[in-house]
Design an enzyme around this catalytic site. Structure first.
Site, PDB file in Angstrom:
ATOM      1  N   ASP A   1     -14.723  21.433  62.716  1.00  0.00           N
ATOM      2  CA  ASP A   1     -14.536  22.803  62.252  1.00  0.00           C
ATOM      3  C   ASP A   1     -13.883  22.806  60.873  1.00  0.00           C
ATOM      4  OD1 ASP A   1     -15.528  23.765  64.651  1.00  0.00           O
ATOM      5  OD2 ASP A   1     -13.546  23.993  65.562  1.00  0.00           O
TER       6      ASP A   1
ATOM      7  N   TYR B   1      -8.234  13.111  69.367  1.00  0.00           N
ATOM      8  CA  TYR B   1      -7.746  14.211  68.541  1.00  0.00           C
ATOM      9  C   TYR B   1      -6.249  14.428  68.759  1.00  0.00           C
ATOM     10  CZ  TYR B   1     -12.669  15.712  68.227  1.00  0.00           C
ATOM     11  OH  TYR B   1     -14.019  15.775  68.015  1.00  0.00           O
TER      12      TYR B   1
ATOM     13  N   ASP C   1      -8.980  29.449  67.967  1.00  0.00           N
ATOM     14  CA  ASP C   1      -8.126  28.799  66.975  1.00  0.00           C
ATOM     15  C   ASP C   1      -7.464  29.834  66.080  1.00  0.00           C
ATOM     16  OD1 ASP C   1      -9.969  29.552  64.968  1.00  0.00           O
ATOM     17  OD2 ASP C   1     -11.049  27.670  65.133  1.00  0.00           O
TER      18      ASP C   1
ATOM     19  N   ARG D   1     -10.693  23.300  71.400  1.00  0.00           N
ATOM     20  CA  ARG D   1     -10.302  24.711  71.449  1.00  0.00           C
ATOM     21  C   ARG D   1     -10.407  25.246  72.880  1.00  0.00           C
ATOM     22  NH1 ARG D   1     -14.366  27.544  68.344  1.00  0.00           N
ATOM     23  NH2 ARG D   1     -15.550  25.602  68.264  1.00  0.00           N
TER      24      ARG D   1
END
Length: 305
Positions: free
Chosen positions: A47, A75, A89, A181
């Site tokens: 993203d 991550y 987000d 997310r």
């Protein structure tokens, strides 16, 4: 008459540290211009808000980039509690606020334990998945919501790195197709207060880690093309998980002309894919078709020279 491709025939893999605020494609194009490369592609979208490891494949490496799309990823993220956004987000619109209970590390660890292992995850509307030829995020921006089928993903590990009154930091190792997310939103629902992420950084994908990453600024600071190309990993770095077979010149000649060849393929079963090397040089991928026989699968253009 064939049209000549503009740029230089650069081959290899760049471990790019994607900055926040750029789409993966915009970061790719900036890197491609720096290398003056004829051909480039990336191996898994981040993203615009996200940062970190974005492997960029140049030239011949693009032939093998699909192998990295299947890879597990690591991550680090910051999960904000008490606020739900339409994108999951911090770049989305706030749609609900909830009170955040007083949470201990033990509370959060207990919930995280429920999210380790195989999960059913519904992809978010704000994603690049397609419905009838259109990306879901395009439909979402028009105020539309499409029913999405749940997909099976795996969270191999979820480590709590820190906790304060309204947020916590998390490091996760997940299978392909896992949306961090959505994971954060689902955790927030179980905690009862909702959640979204405010930071996301990819630290690893397949065999590659953040250790070898370079920023666009670092690449720009290198004195010239030779120094930039020296920073690239070789094409076969993408497929080191596959078995390696050494072949002789006669076998290489047959394979590069589209024919099967007799190769000492050891214990590899029929259907197995292997990396092929002639005199130590990588020439591409072959597939075992019978005992001690290999057919060409995906070869370098230069292998036929």
């Amino acid at each position: 008459m064939a049209r000549r491709r503009r740029g230089l025939p650069v081959n290899g893999v760049l471990l790019l540290d994607k900055p926040a605020g750029l789409s993966s494609n915009a970061a790719l194009q900036r890197a491609r211009r720096l290398f003056q490369a004829q051909k480039a592609g990336h191996t898994g979208t981040l993203d615009p808000m996200a940062t970190g490891l974005l492997p960029v494949c140049f030239g011949e490496a693009t032939k093998f980039s699909a192998h990295l799309l299947e890879a597990d990823k690591v991550y680090r993220t910051r999960v904000e509690l008490g606020a739900i956004t339409d994108t999951g987000d911090a770049e989305g619109q706030l749609i609900e606020r909830r009170a955040v209970p007083r949470l201990t590390e033990a509370d959060v660890q207990g919930v995280l334990a429920r999210f380790r292992g195989e999960l059913e995850q519904v992809p978010p509307m704000y994603s690049a998945l397609k419905h009838q030829g259109r990306k879901l995020y395009e439909l979402a921006r028009e105020g539309k919501s499409i029913e999405r089928a749940a997909r099976r993903v795996t969270v191999y590990d979820a480590r709590l790195l820190g906790l304060d009154d309204s947020a916590f930091e998390l490091e996760v190792r997940v299978s392909k197709g896992t949306y961090i997310r959505t994971l954060a939103e689902d955790i927030g629902q179980v905690l009862g207060c909702g959640a979204h992420i405010s930071a996301l950084r990819r630290l690893a994908t397949g065999p590659f880690t953040a250790e070898g990453m370079l920023t666009l600024e670092a690449l720009e600071a290198l004195p010239g093309q030779a120094e930039r190309e020296a920073a690239l990993l070789p094409v076969d770095a993408l497929i080191e998980h596959l078995a390696r077979l050494e072949i002789d010149g006669a076998a290489a000649h047959r394979l590069t002309h589209g024919q099967s060849a007799r190769v000492a393929s050891g214990e590899l079963a029929a259907g197995a894919t292997a990396r092929l090397y002639c005199d130590g040089a990588f020439i591409g991928l072959g597939v075992v078709t019978a005992p001690q026989e290999v057919a060409p699968k995906r070869l370098l253009s230069s292998a036929a020279d």
